[in-house]
Design a protein around this motif. Structure first.
Motif, PDB file in Angstrom:
ATOM      1  N   ARG A  73       8.282   5.344  -2.282  1.00  0.00           N
ATOM      2  CA  ARG A  73       7.095   4.566  -2.359  1.00  0.00           C
ATOM      3  C   ARG A  73       7.348   3.201  -1.226  1.00  0.00           C
ATOM      4  O   ARG A  73       8.359   2.674  -1.205  1.00  0.00           O
ATOM      5  CB  ARG A  73       6.986   4.004  -3.934  1.00  0.00           C
ATOM      6  N   ILE A  74       6.172   2.792  -1.022  1.00  0.00           N
ATOM      7  CA  ILE A  74       6.137   1.194  -0.608  1.00  0.00           C
ATOM      8  C   ILE A  74       5.737   0.323  -1.605  1.00  0.00           C
ATOM      9  O   ILE A  74       5.033   0.510  -2.631  1.00  0.00           O
ATOM     10  CB  ILE A  74       4.947   1.183   0.382  1.00  0.00           C
ATOM     11  N   LEU A  75       6.507  -0.581  -1.629  1.00  0.00           N
ATOM     12  CA  LEU A  75       6.486  -1.870  -2.520  1.00  0.00           C
ATOM     13  C   LEU A  75       6.099  -2.948  -1.907  1.00  0.00           C
ATOM     14  O   LEU A  75       6.791  -3.495  -1.011  1.00  0.00           O
ATOM     15  CB  LEU A  75       7.867  -1.887  -3.495  1.00  0.00           C
ATOM     16  N   GLU A 131       5.055  -0.964   6.622  1.00  0.00           N
ATOM     17  CA  GLU A 131       5.650  -0.248   5.754  1.00  0.00           C
ATOM     18  C   GLU A 131       5.251   1.028   5.678  1.00  0.00           C
ATOM     19  O   GLU A 131       5.982   2.152   5.348  1.00  0.00           O
ATOM     20  CB  GLU A 131       5.632  -0.851   4.303  1.00  0.00           C
ATOM     21  N   ALA A 132       4.039   1.246   5.910  1.00  0.00           N
ATOM     22  CA  ALA A 132       3.295   2.738   6.174  1.00  0.00           C
ATOM     23  C   ALA A 132       4.234   3.394   7.119  1.00  0.00           C
ATOM     24  O   ALA A 132       4.166   4.732   7.136  1.00  0.00           O
ATOM     25  CB  ALA A 132       1.992   2.453   6.297  1.00  0.00           C
ATOM     26  N   ALA A 133       4.234   2.727   8.223  1.00  0.00           N
ATOM     27  CA  ALA A 133       5.058   3.422   9.308  1.00  0.00           C
ATOM     28  C   ALA A 133       6.254   3.874   8.699  1.00  0.00           C
ATOM     29  O   ALA A 133       6.768   5.013   9.207  1.00  0.00           O
ATOM     30  CB  ALA A 133       5.225   2.449  10.417  1.00  0.00           C
ATOM     31  N   HIS A 134       7.122   3.059   8.259  1.00  0.00           N
ATOM     32  CA  HIS A 134       8.341   3.592   7.395  1.00  0.00           C
ATOM     33  C   HIS A 134       8.282   4.745   6.598  1.00  0.00           C
ATOM     34  O   HIS A 134       8.716   5.813   6.876  1.00  0.00           O
ATOM     35  CB  HIS A 134       9.018   2.472   6.765  1.00  0.00           C
ATOM     36  N   GLN A 135       7.493   4.627   5.791  1.00  0.00           N
ATOM     37  CA  GLN A 135       7.116   5.668   4.744  1.00  0.00           C
ATOM     38  C   GLN A 135       6.666   7.093   5.654  1.00  0.00           C
ATOM     39  O   GLN A 135       6.915   8.049   5.162  1.00  0.00           O
ATOM     40  CB  GLN A 135       5.851   5.233   3.685  1.00  0.00           C
TER      41      GLN A 135
END
Length: 245
Positions: free
Chosen positions: A65-67, A92-96
């Motif tokens: 999850r992104i937090l 963070e969406a790029a990481h996910q």
């Protein structure tokens, strides 16, 4: 339920255009947005997340999850903080996305500079919206570029690349410098050596599950793909960055 892959079209397009075909998602991706920093930090502490000072959000490989938290605290008129919110979400969406499409592996972490370099690169509009912003100028992350130039002017050491690519220590001793270097090196490699960079991503994504990626192996993998002449590579790299504006 709609196609969970549809929201990743810009991410998929970016990598597919450079010869790396991301895997399809199996499940929708989840993000948790806390109303304020206090609740965000309390949750991070309770779950054992080790955050750097000033962290606005993070991706958890364990929960997938992104937090993050809302910097505007619900005040939609706060334009500057909303822009920071948007960049944090994209980062963070790029990481996910990377950890769920085979660009990175959730079960064998890539070098920190690889993950953060990709996340910071996607903050630029020309990366996540290349159809409407197709020039290299649009792909430059201005904030990270200026941070890198300040870093090189003040404290970056000559010959910094070998220790940087082989260790995550810089992210704990000088986070600002490490994030700037991660963006700069990633952008340089993607723009000037895209095929090799994608080959390197495939190498780091195919590590054995739950393995420890030690410094000698990191350095060996990097040099096998980009060459062992770090002095020459750094001269090209620094010149490339100096020419950006």
């Amino acid at each position: 339920m709609g196609d969970p892959f549809r929201g990743l079209v810009p991410f998929v397009h970016y990598f597919s255009a450079r010869g790396f075909r991301p895997q399809r998602l199996q499940l929708p991706l989840v993000a948790v947005v806390f109303a304020n920093q206090r609740d965000f930090l309390r949750y991070a502490s309770r779950t054992g997340a080790k955050l750097l000072p000033g962290t606005l959000g993070y991706y958890s490989p364990m929960t997938n999850r992104i937090l993050l938290y809302d910097l505007t605290a619900g005040r939609g008129e706060d334009e500057r903080n909303w822009q920071v919110n948007a960049k944090t979400i994209i980062h963070e969406a790029a990481h996910q996305s990377a950890f769920n499409t085979g660009v990175h592996s959730r079960y064998a972490m890539p070098p920190r500079w690889v993950a953060e370099g990709l996340g910071t690169m996607f903050e630029a509009r020309g990366v996540w919206d290349s159809r409407n912003h197709p020039s290299q100028h649009d792909r430059v992350n201005k904030y990270r570029m200026l941070a890198f130039k300040r870093y090189t002017a003040s404290r970056r050491q000559k010959g910094a690349l070998p220790p940087f690519v082989s260790s995550d220590r810089g992210f704990y001793s000088d986070a600002d410098g490490a994030y700037a270097e991660a963006w700069a090196l990633t952008f340089f490699l993607v723009e000037t050596r895209p095929r090799q960079y994608m080959q390197y991503l495939q190498r780091t994504a195919s590590l054995p599950n739950f393995s420890v990626y030690r410094s000698p192996e990191r350095l060996q993998d990097f040099t096998e793909i980009f060459g062992s002449d770090f002095e020459l590579l750094e001269s090209h790299y620094v010149r490339f960055m100096n020419e950006l504006n």
